[in-house]
Design a protein around this motif. Structure first.
Motif, mmCIF file in Angstrom:
data_model
loop_
_atom_site.group_PDB
_atom_site.id
_atom_site.type_symbol
_atom_site.label_atom_id
_atom_site.label_comp_id
_atom_site.label_asym_id
_atom_site.label_seq_id
_atom_site.Cartn_x
_atom_site.Cartn_y
_atom_site.Cartn_z
ATOM 1 N N ASP A 24 -37.208 147.497 0.635
ATOM 2 C CA ASP A 24 -37.356 148.949 0.576
ATOM 3 C C ASP A 24 -37.782 149.466 1.944
ATOM 4 N N LEU A 25 -36.947 150.289 2.553
ATOM 5 C CA LEU A 25 -37.233 150.826 3.892
ATOM 6 C C LEU A 25 -37.666 152.289 3.843
ATOM 7 N N THR A 26 -38.035 152.754 2.674
ATOM 8 C CA THR A 26 -38.480 154.135 2.541
ATOM 9 C C THR A 26 -39.653 154.411 3.484
ATOM 10 N N GLY A 27 -39.546 155.509 4.228
ATOM 11 C CA GLY A 27 -40.592 155.875 5.176
ATOM 12 C C GLY A 27 -40.406 155.283 6.556
ATOM 13 N N THR A 46 -26.287 150.149 5.960
ATOM 14 C CA THR A 46 -27.191 149.304 5.178
ATOM 15 C C THR A 46 -28.631 149.785 5.288
ATOM 16 N N LEU A 47 -29.076 150.136 6.483
ATOM 17 C CA LEU A 47 -30.447 150.627 6.643
ATOM 18 C C LEU A 47 -30.679 151.896 5.830
ATOM 19 N N ALA A 48 -29.708 152.815 5.883
ATOM 20 C CA ALA A 48 -29.840 154.075 5.143
ATOM 21 C C ALA A 48 -29.816 153.835 3.637
ATOM 22 N N ALA A 49 -28.970 152.913 3.194
ATOM 23 C CA ALA A 49 -28.869 152.622 1.760
ATOM 24 C C ALA A 49 -30.158 152.055 1.199
ATOM 25 N N HIS A 50 -30.978 151.476 2.075
ATOM 26 C CA HIS A 50 -32.254 150.905 1.639
ATOM 27 C C HIS A 50 -33.432 151.831 1.918
#
Length: 316
Positions: A24-27, A46-50
């Motif tokens: 989870d890369l939120t934030g 991929t980064l945005a999707a996560h």
């Protein structure tokens, strides 16, 4: 250098989505240079999707907007923006840095030019060295405060096995005396990408910033527009390498691994290929031309020397 090489559960044909699964890369905020084509698109996707907020730093903003629209179409909640960046233009790099505010968690130095058929100069520097290395050097050092403000920022430096062709020619980086060869010049710039990772990790360790370099693998993208692909594939086969090329999703996997995987927490100053740390070669005959890292690319004295040289060139 380390006696124990880092290995992961992933491999040559793993995809970026696979190595990021469950993360989870939120934030988190990310910048991906060259994200309007090739593996840069898949890295950003991929980064945005996560959950990451991703800035596409691109020369062609119209192409970047199309990529951003595609990403949003697949993931309506994706946070993606597009900003202009021309790595060969000092003013463009400075403008990008000046416009950035707040912490930066991930910087993916992905953009590049390859095998330009004739020697050309940008601000007195050979174009591939100026774009692939000096532009990214100026960008990363300019964003250093933003990276330091994040919690454990990571920088990813996309290099190439072409670094095996040429060390940094400290006495003639512009090929003013050494006869210009497109792949020697490209190789020099890719060696510089690895050396940047070595020295940046050393200098920025107290800021919690780690930097690693990688070879994405054999991928057919617009980067090779100056390359005779038929001849290149023949050379790969003669060296014993597979002639199976990766997809762009597979090509982006090692970049994404270095950017987000908990397996690389606190790891810096190393060179990876096919989602594993590469072995250090004693000579080029040990490699099929695609695998392994040259000792001159990891040498800390070379790395420190290049940093000093680069500081002088970008501030001149």
């Amino acid at each position: 250098m380390t006696a124990t090489l880092i290995e992961t559960p992933f491999g040559e044909f793993s995809t970026a989505d696979e190595v990021a699964e469950g993360i989870d890369l939120t934030g988190r905020r990310a910048v991906v240079t060259g994200a309007s084509s090739g593996i840069g698109v898949e890295t950003a996707r991929t980064l945005a999707a996560h959950g990451a907020q991703v800035t596409l730093a691109v020369r062609n903003t119209a192409a970047g907007e199309r990529v951003a629209a595609d990403i949003r179409a697949e993931a309506p909640d994706a946070r993606v923006d597009v900003r202009p960046l021309e790595l060969g233009d000092r003013g463009s790099v400075a403008a990008f840095v000046d416009a950035w505010s707040g912490p930066l968690d991930l910087l993916i130095n992905n953009a590049g030019v390859m095998a330009l058929p004739q020697r050309t100069l940008v601000d007195g520097q050979e174009t591939q060295f100026a774009t692939n290395h000096l532009g990214h050097f100026a960008l990363a050092t300019g964003l250093h405060r933003a990276l330091a403000a994040a919690d454990g920022a990571r920088v990813v430096s996309v290099s190439s096995s072409a670094h095996l062709r040429c060390p940094v020619l400290f006495d003639d980086t512009t090929f003013a005396f050494v006869p210009y060869d497109p792949f020697l010049a490209y190789g020099q710039s890719k060696t510089a990408n690895v050396l940047f990772a070595v020295e940046a990790t050393r200098r920025w360790a107290d800021d919690g910033i780690t930097v690693n370099a990688l070879m994405p693998g054999g991928i057919a993208t617009g980067l090779q527009r100056h390359v005779d692909m038929e001849a290149l594939m023949a050379a790969r086969r003669s060296a014993g390498a597979s002639d199976v090329l990766k997809t762009t999703q597979q090509g982006a996997s090692t970049s994404v691994l270095l950017a987000v995987s908990p397996l690389l927490e606190g790891v810096g100053g190393r060179y990876f290929e096919d989602c594993h740390e590469a072995s250090v070669l004693t000579d080029r005959t040990q490699s099929d031309g695609r695998h392994g890292v040259a000792p001159f690319a990891l040498d800390p004295d070379n790395a420190a020397r290049l940093w000093t040289l680069s500081e002088g060139l970008v501030s001149a």
